[in-house]
Design an enzyme around this catalytic site. Sequence first.
Site, mmCIF file in Angstrom:
data_model
loop_
_atom_site.group_PDB
_atom_site.id
_atom_site.type_symbol
_atom_site.label_atom_id
_atom_site.label_comp_id
_atom_site.label_asym_id
_atom_site.label_seq_id
_atom_site.Cartn_x
_atom_site.Cartn_y
_atom_site.Cartn_z
ATOM 1 N N LYS A 68 0.913 -1.057 -0.149
ATOM 2 C CA LYS A 68 0.030 0.010 0.201
ATOM 3 C C LYS A 68 0.841 1.292 0.156
ATOM 4 O O LYS A 68 1.951 1.320 0.955
ATOM 5 C CB LYS A 68 -0.753 -0.042 1.148
ATOM 6 C CG LYS A 68 -2.160 -0.773 1.135
ATOM 7 C CD LYS A 68 -2.932 -0.282 2.327
ATOM 8 C CE LYS A 68 -4.239 -1.305 2.386
ATOM 9 N NZ LYS A 68 -4.865 -0.802 3.982
ATOM 10 N N GLU A 112 1.623 -1.532 17.147
ATOM 11 C CA GLU A 112 1.164 -2.469 15.963
ATOM 12 C C GLU A 112 1.505 -3.885 16.441
ATOM 13 O O GLU A 112 0.902 -4.817 15.705
ATOM 14 C CB GLU A 112 1.874 -1.847 14.837
ATOM 15 C CG GLU A 112 1.444 -0.517 14.372
ATOM 16 C CD GLU A 112 0.114 -0.469 13.521
ATOM 17 O OE1 GLU A 112 -0.527 -1.247 13.289
ATOM 18 O OE2 GLU A 112 -0.139 0.768 13.107
HETATM 19 N N1 LIG Z 1 1.184 1.302 3.827
HETATM 20 C C1 LIG Z 1 0.818 0.747 4.717
HETATM 21 O O1 LIG Z 1 0.355 -0.136 4.720
HETATM 22 C C2 LIG Z 1 0.983 1.691 6.208
HETATM 23 C C3 LIG Z 1 0.661 1.058 7.546
HETATM 24 C C4 LIG Z 1 0.857 1.753 8.398
HETATM 25 C C5 LIG Z 1 1.126 2.986 8.617
HETATM 26 N N2 LIG Z 1 1.432 3.577 7.425
HETATM 27 C C6 LIG Z 1 1.894 5.125 7.312
HETATM 28 O O2 LIG Z 1 3.189 5.110 7.934
HETATM 29 C C7 LIG Z 1 3.320 6.622 8.322
HETATM 30 C C8 LIG Z 1 3.788 6.465 9.885
HETATM 31 O O3 LIG Z 1 5.036 5.904 9.686
HETATM 32 P P1 LIG Z 1 6.125 6.238 10.943
HETATM 33 O O4 LIG Z 1 5.432 5.722 12.377
HETATM 34 O O5 LIG Z 1 7.265 5.147 10.610
HETATM 35 O O6 LIG Z 1 6.456 7.400 10.910
HETATM 36 P P2 LIG Z 1 7.869 8.426 10.243
HETATM 37 O O7 LIG Z 1 7.730 8.008 8.776
HETATM 38 O O8 LIG Z 1 7.082 10.038 10.394
HETATM 39 O O9 LIG Z 1 9.061 8.322 10.922
HETATM 40 C C9 LIG Z 1 8.944 8.701 12.475
HETATM 41 C C10 LIG Z 1 10.193 9.703 12.712
HETATM 42 O O10 LIG Z 1 11.342 8.721 12.883
HETATM 43 C C11 LIG Z 1 12.471 9.217 12.108
HETATM 44 N N3 LIG Z 1 13.408 7.968 11.734
HETATM 45 C C12 LIG Z 1 12.996 7.116 11.095
HETATM 46 N N4 LIG Z 1 13.947 6.245 11.154
HETATM 47 C C13 LIG Z 1 14.796 6.515 12.163
HETATM 48 C C14 LIG Z 1 15.662 5.839 12.918
HETATM 49 N N5 LIG Z 1 16.039 4.498 12.120
HETATM 50 N N6 LIG Z 1 16.745 6.405 13.847
HETATM 51 C C15 LIG Z 1 15.912 7.747 14.070
HETATM 52 N N7 LIG Z 1 15.245 8.249 13.646
HETATM 53 C C16 LIG Z 1 14.481 7.769 12.621
HETATM 54 C C17 LIG Z 1 11.767 9.794 11.018
HETATM 55 O O11 LIG Z 1 12.564 10.597 10.236
HETATM 56 C C18 LIG Z 1 10.529 10.640 11.613
HETATM 57 O O12 LIG Z 1 11.071 11.803 12.076
HETATM 58 C C19 LIG Z 1 1.940 6.963 8.238
HETATM 59 O O13 LIG Z 1 1.985 8.093 7.524
HETATM 60 C C20 LIG Z 1 1.025 6.204 7.955
HETATM 61 O O14 LIG Z 1 -0.018 6.418 7.182
HETATM 62 C C21 LIG Z 1 1.486 3.000 6.169
HETATM 63 ZN ZN LIG Z 2 -1.280 1.289 11.501
#
Ligand SMILES: NC(=O)c1ccc[n+]([C@@H]2O[C@H](COP(=O)([O-])OP(=O)(O)OC[C@H]3O[C@@H](n4cnc5c(N)ncnc54)[C@H](O)[C@@H]3O)[C@@H](O)[C@H]2O)c1
Ligand SMILES: [Zn+2]
Length: 363
Positions: A145, A187
């Site tokens: 997705k 999750e």
């Molecule tokens: N496609 C799908 O099936 C699906 C499923 C669940 C969530 N999502 C999407 O995922 C997004 C949320 O993702 P998230 O929670 O990863 O948030 P994010 O992508 O904003 O990452 C969180 C923060 O952590 C930082 N970061 C990333 N990796 C790091 C690391 N190893 N060390 C230090 N900092 C790091 C990032 O730069 C960011 O500031 C939402 O937009 C949601 O809609 C998509």
């Molecule tokens: Zn989710």
Amino acid sequence: MVQRDHVPAFRVQTGQQAYEAVVNRGVLWRIQEFIPAHTGKVFLVTTQDVWDHFRASVEAQFPSGSLSVLFFPGGEVNKRLSRLEELAEQMMEAHADRTSLVIGFGGGIVTDVAGFLAAIFMRGVPVLQIPTTLLAQVDAAVGGKTGVNLKNGKNLLGSFHQPLAVLIDPEVLGTLPDREYRAGMFEVIKCGVIRDSALFALLESRADAVLAQQPELVDELIAASVRIKAEIVSSDEREDGLRRILNFGHTIGHAIEAETDYVRFLHGEAIAWGMLAATRLAELNSMLDSSTGDRIRRLICRYGPVPPAGNLDAARLLAKLSSDKKTIQGKIHFVLPVSIGEVKVVPNLDSALIRQAIVESLQ
Ligand SMILES: NC(=O)c1ccc[n+]([C@@H]2O[C@H](COP(=O)([O-])OP(=O)(O)OC[C@H]3O[C@@H](n4cnc5c(N)ncnc54)[C@H](O)[C@@H]3O)[C@@H](O)[C@H]2O)c1
Ligand SMILES: [Zn+2]
């Protein structure tokens, strides 16, 4: 599960593509193994913070001139089509063509954006996903997705675009802020509730070690969650049936995120509240006994704290539910637990009951 040099790899088999999600410390150093022969230029989409942490490991694997790094500003507000267009323009300026490959290297926002960019660039180029948050490793990067937000809601523009592979290196979580780690763990809890009572029990019995990020345990939890996601996506790529169970906690969770403009809660935290509300709803609907409900509540609280949700207005949340894209022809489907490891998808619940569950759980 397939063994790849004794490394756990989970096969995702969809109509579009068959690929592996590899869970292995050190796989970040093996990117080239997953790039097909005759691939042209490689475009790696990332954020500056992630790049600062891992630049040395990644750059060392690419001959000079073969890798272009595209920076995405990060954050939900930037997960927009306009930003994606900027990335596509940068690809063209760097002479991308249909042999190009996109790599998504970052959290779920980056993997969603990079995946969508790959899905529509020249009508589709391959993408390799390298998730770097726990949430992206156990959820966002697996399953194909992809998408960006509209003003009216999250991920309303998007596409299914399965990756060539998902490279999950738990080592990269070492730099992740604790709050992001806990948010991703919600999750994992979700996976336990919907499909895996042993995973749930492990999260209960080893909570201290999980929160201290003990490596073997983290690897085991990620592998268990990825196995579940891979199985579910393989049987239902487009969410017509089984895949819906992944939305446990997400119906009300998405409404909470929207109601708080995506800033008060991290995604996983909003899902924690959503799971609490769905658990209460299952009890009120006589589908779940209260001792099992208590177990779910205790586990979610154990992995907190999450920012309080107390002042959210139940009527406004209810109104938001019906505008969610998961609402089909006006019917809100709830994923409700019936025991640990089993959920049921229930349409047409009485809105007074939903309201009561929201009021009683978001305190
Ligand atoms: N496609 C799908 O099936 C699906 C499923 C669940 C969530 N999502 C999407 O995922 C997004 C949320 O993702 P998230 O929670 O990863 O948030 P994010 O992508 O904003 O990452 C969180 C923060 O952590 C930082 N970061 C990333 N990796 C790091 C690391 N190893 N060390 C230090 N900092 C790091 C990032 O730069 C960011 O500031 C939402 O937009 C949601 O809609 C998509
Ligand atoms: Zn989710």
